[in-house]
Design a protein around this motif. Structure first.
Motif, PDB file in Angstrom:
ATOM      1  N   ARG A 162       0.824  -1.213   0.000  1.00  0.00           N
ATOM      2  CA  ARG A 162       0.000   0.000   0.000  1.00  0.00           C
ATOM      3  C   ARG A 162       0.854   1.257   0.000  1.00  0.00           C
ATOM      4  O   ARG A 162       0.490   2.259  -0.607  1.00  0.00           O
ATOM      5  CB  ARG A 162      -0.950   0.001   1.192  1.00  0.00           C
ATOM      6  N   LYS A 163       2.008   1.206   0.702  1.00  0.00           N
ATOM      7  CA  LYS A 163       2.912   2.362   0.727  1.00  0.00           C
ATOM      8  C   LYS A 163       3.483   2.625  -0.664  1.00  0.00           C
ATOM      9  O   LYS A 163       3.605   3.774  -1.083  1.00  0.00           O
ATOM     10  CB  LYS A 163       4.052   2.151   1.735  1.00  0.00           C
ATOM     11  N   ARG A 164       3.811   1.568  -1.390  1.00  0.00           N
ATOM     12  CA  ARG A 164       4.331   1.731  -2.754  1.00  0.00           C
ATOM     13  C   ARG A 164       3.271   2.332  -3.662  1.00  0.00           C
ATOM     14  O   ARG A 164       3.557   3.207  -4.478  1.00  0.00           O
ATOM     15  CB  ARG A 164       4.805   0.395  -3.312  1.00  0.00           C
ATOM     16  N   VAL A 165       2.043   1.852  -3.534  1.00  0.00           N
ATOM     17  CA  VAL A 165       0.941   2.375  -4.347  1.00  0.00           C
ATOM     18  C   VAL A 165       0.703   3.844  -4.022  1.00  0.00           C
ATOM     19  O   VAL A 165       0.545   4.677  -4.929  1.00  0.00           O
ATOM     20  CB  VAL A 165      -0.346   1.544  -4.137  1.00  0.00           C
ATOM     21  N   ALA A 166       0.706   4.191  -2.734  1.00  0.00           N
ATOM     22  CA  ALA A 166       0.495   5.589  -2.333  1.00  0.00           C
ATOM     23  C   ALA A 166       1.598   6.485  -2.892  1.00  0.00           C
ATOM     24  O   ALA A 166       1.334   7.589  -3.376  1.00  0.00           O
ATOM     25  CB  ALA A 166       0.428   5.701  -0.819  1.00  0.00           C
TER      26      ALA A 166
END
Length: 127
Positions: free
Chosen positions: A2-6
């Motif tokens: 999720r951090k990569r997507v954000a």
């Protein structure tokens, strides 16, 4: 993930400045270091301004060109500024053993330690 997507969602907009408030704090140390290096690589490619807020002194030094130390709240204000003159490109794990990193850490911590203790005392009196 999720951090990569954000991070990707932010970067796809190609902003002039990227604001990051404790973006990797919830990650385990290995994933955190991978994400920090990924961000450094993206920064090197695009050279966008990044305002990176963290409570992790090692992370601040490893990631930054400048570290600003804030006072304990309430009424937080800058009380110190340090130029981070470590060589680039950097690997966040490897740079921590660099003699200049160690010296910077000691200098910044000597100022930050007093603020951490003030904040701790404020928490104790609030309870």
């Amino acid at each position: 993930m999720r951090k990569r997507v954000a991070m990707a969602q932010t970067l796809i907009l190609d902003p002039d400045i990227i604001l990051m408030d404790e973006p990797f704090s919830a990650l385990d140390i290995q994933t955190r270091q991978l994400m920090e290096n990924e961000l450094l690589d993206l920064w090197a490619a695009k050279r966008k301004a990044v305002l990176f807020i963290t409570h992790d002194l090692d992370e601040a030094i490893a990631m930054s060109d400048r570290v600003v130390v804030l006072s304990a709240g309430p009424g937080t204000h800058p009380i110190g500024e340090f130029t981070i003159d470590l060589p680039r490109p950097r690997d966040v794990a490897e740079i921590r053993s660099h003699p200049r990193f160690v010296k910077l850490h000691a200098q910044i911590w000597s100022m930050l330690r007093d603020e951490v203790l003030k904040g701790y005392q404020q928490q104790l009196t609030a309870v």
